[in-house]
Design an enzyme around this catalytic site. Structure first.
Site, PDB file in Angstrom:
ATOM      1  CB  SER A   1      -0.952  -0.028   1.198  1.00 33.27           C
ATOM      2  OG  SER A   1      -1.929   0.971   1.102  1.00 33.27           O
TER       3      SER A   1
ATOM      4  CG  ASP B   1      -5.810  -2.522  -4.299  1.00 31.38           C
ATOM      5  OD1 ASP B   1      -6.572  -1.792  -3.630  1.00 31.38           O
ATOM      6  OD2 ASP B   1      -4.577  -2.524  -4.162  1.00 31.38           O
TER       7      ASP B   1
ATOM      8  CG  HIS C   1      -5.453  -2.302  -0.237  1.00 33.12           C
ATOM      9  ND1 HIS C   1      -4.641  -1.819  -1.238  1.00 33.12           N
ATOM     10  CD2 HIS C   1      -5.055  -1.669   0.901  1.00 33.12           C
ATOM     11  CE1 HIS C   1      -3.808  -0.936  -0.738  1.00 33.12           C
ATOM     12  NE2 HIS C   1      -4.030  -0.840   0.553  1.00 33.12           N
TER      13      HIS C   1
END
Length: 570
Positions: A203, A458, A495
């Site tokens: 991330s 995601d 994600h």
């Protein structure tokens, strides 16, 4: 403002590494001997050091020294105290390697330096510390639990965005500082600097890895960037676009799409695309072909809304959101998105419409990007009261002509009665300098390697943006980008992790084999994660799949459909 740990001080720290490079590593000294005086690094304070005994739980950890400290303590332009907090874990039996664990979100807390503590599935549940690496973790140059921020509620994690140096530290400068500190601390403790160095993160951590690979590639032998938010300010604009899109369905965006609605969409995608790779197995491997095969309009109700179809307003809102944000001229402000079979996962709804559990004591709701967009990614920053209502209102009233250009803005501004100069725009301090036209020339020249991994479902960063970045890198490299950088898509993955996916793989082992032994990964074997509760019941608990170098995909060629050997990367 010049960074506190720059020039002479940084050169002094780097000289420690250089002086120790030719020495032979000695035994780890007693932990209580690792003090500020013993380390002797400018602008670095050791706060504590203690021996952690062997831990035989999962994952098992060897005995190691836990060192915590701070670098560059200062008072910011906003009048608040700042420092780069860090933790380093130094194993008794060191393997000569250094791993910088770069963390996600707005940071502000020091995540345990296990490598990688939050993304264990990406290191095959065998973290770097367990392998004998010395591991470093930091807070990005700010503490979001500062009592002075308590009244800001949800915005507290982004309040540091009022200070230019804190922005710079969060963007890239803390990484430069910590690379030097980590290596120097290793040299002081073991008597020799690391033989090989790596950076791994997901991330915002993936963004850190990509930024460092562009800004300081010679500091590491290899980088692993998972779900990389390398265009994070632009992705934050998407939050506003999503909120405005979904409010057209219901002003309370949590009610815009139910779990059943998104399961319906995911199943529609699978019905149209699952067999495109040669096997109906609950995964969409041919993502590009799927976008041509799946038609969201096919799920629209003919009459009244039922559980078996979507209302027309839902179809319109989802199409708008997936097309990506644009201004009144139709100019793209971020990216479009791909439909994938993992869109029914909890993580997708959590990030887009529903909200997810607290991380490190701070609630993260569906509009979590609001505080970051208002405080950190726009100039001048726009402080917003830290209540869910205020944050939703900020995104609901975000103007894509007036406000979106602020992610590119810089210069002096009056904020909270203080004259503050923001010398770098958010796009300058948050993104790789060559993000728009990537070459990674420094990484290639230094012999470094990079692995990028991104889940197809995601909901935070579009896999289309990452794919376009890699394709541009490959074009700029005359088709030879795979010599130093490889991109792997994970069908169904949310994600960083989760979703109906084989989301467990050893990217750390892959980058070490590539950087140290020249074994470039043509495929990385992924398995069903032991902690993933969204794996369909029909899947084997030992299912494996190859992750293929983009743009190749895993095609079924015959054999046991639950085994990676039955698929070829084509």
């Amino acid at each position: 403002m010049r960074h506190a740990l720059a020039g002479t001080a940084l050169a002094t720290i780097l000289s420690v590494v250089g002086a120790a490079a030719s020495q032979t590593a000695g035994a780890l000294p007693a932990c209580d001997a690792v003090t500020t005086a013993m380390v002797g690094l400018p602008n670095v304070v050791i706060l504590s050091s203690a021996l952690a005994a062997e831990d035989k739980s999962l994952p098992p950890l060897p005995p190691h020294c836990v060192v915590r400290g701070k670098a560059n303590q200062r008072v910011g332009a906003d009048g608040k105290p700042y420092a780069i907090g860090f933790e380093m874990r130094l194993p008794v039996n060191w393997n000569g390697r250094f791993l910088h664990q770069v963390n996600g979100g707005n940071e502000g807390v020091v995540i345990p330096a296990l490598g990688d503590a939050r993304n264990l599935q990406a290191v095959g549940y065998n973290p770097a510390l367990a392998r004998g690496f010395a591991v470093l973790s930091g807070d990005g140059g700010h503490a979001d639990k500062d009592p002075a921020n308590a009244d800001k509620g949800l915005a507290a994690g982004a309040a540091f965005g009022l200070d230019p140096q804190a922005r710079r530290d969060y963007g890239y400068a803390a990484d430069t500082t910590m690379a030097a500190v980590g290596k120097a601390l290793i040299a002081k403790v073991y008597g020799a600097g690391p033989q090989h160095s790596y950076m791994v993160g997901c991330s915002n951590g993936g963004r850190h890895a990509m930024v460092t690979a562009s800004r300081a590639p010679d500091q590491y032998d290899g980088f692993v960037a998972i779900a990389p938010g390398f265009n994070l300010p632009k992705a934050a604009v998407q939050h506003a676009w999503d909120v405005q899109s979904f409010r057209s369905v219901n002003l309370d965006i949590r009610k815009s799409f139910s779990a059943a609605d998104m399961t319906l969409v995911a199943q529609g995608v699978l019905n149209a695309c699952d067999r495109l790779d040669g096997l109906a197995d609950g995964l969409v491997s041919d993502l590009r072909a799927c976008q041509k095969s799946f038609d969201l309009a096919s799920l629209q109700c003919v009459g009244e809304k039922t559980d078996q179809c979507l209302a027309g307003v839902q179809v319109t809102a989802l199409k708008r959101a997936f097309a990506g944000p644009v201004n009144s001229k139709g100019e793209a402000l971020y990216s479009d998105w791909s439909f994938d079979g993992g869109m029914g996962a909890k993580n997708w709804r959590s990030w887009k419409v529903e909200g997810i559990p607290a991380w490190d004591g701070y609630p993260v709701i569906a509009v979590q990007g609001a505080a970051s967009l208002s405080h950190i990614f726009t100039t001048p920053p726009t402080p917003v009261a830290g209540t869910p209502t205020a944050l939703v209102d900020f995104l609901a009233n975000f103007d894509f002509d007036r406000d979106a250009p602020k992610i590119h803005a810089k210069g002096p501004a009056m904020v909270d009665g203080r004259a503050i100069d923001y010398a770098e725009s958010a796009m300058e301090f948050m993104t790789p300098p060559d993000a728009a036209n990537p070459t990674l020339a420094g990484l290639k020249a230094s012999g470094g390697k990079m692995i990028v991994v991104h889940g197809q479902s995601d909901a935070v960063f579009s896999i289309n943006d990452t794919a376009r970045w890699y394709e541009a890198l490959n074009a700029n490299s005359k088709g030879e980008a795979a010599a130093f950088a490889r991109f792997f898509a994970v069908p169904g993955m949310s994600h960083c992790r989760g979703g109906p996916a084989t989301d467990a793989y050893d990217a750390l082992g892959a980058i070490v084999d590539w950087a140290e032994h020249g074994k470039a990964p043509d495929r990385i074997i992924a398995t069903v994660s032991e902690k993933n509760d969204e794996v369909p019941a029909a899947w084997s608990k030992t299912r494996t799949r190859p992750l293929c170098v983009w743009p190749k995909l895993a095609r079924y060629v015959g054999g046991d459909p639950e085994r990676a050997e039955s698929f070829d990367c084509q």
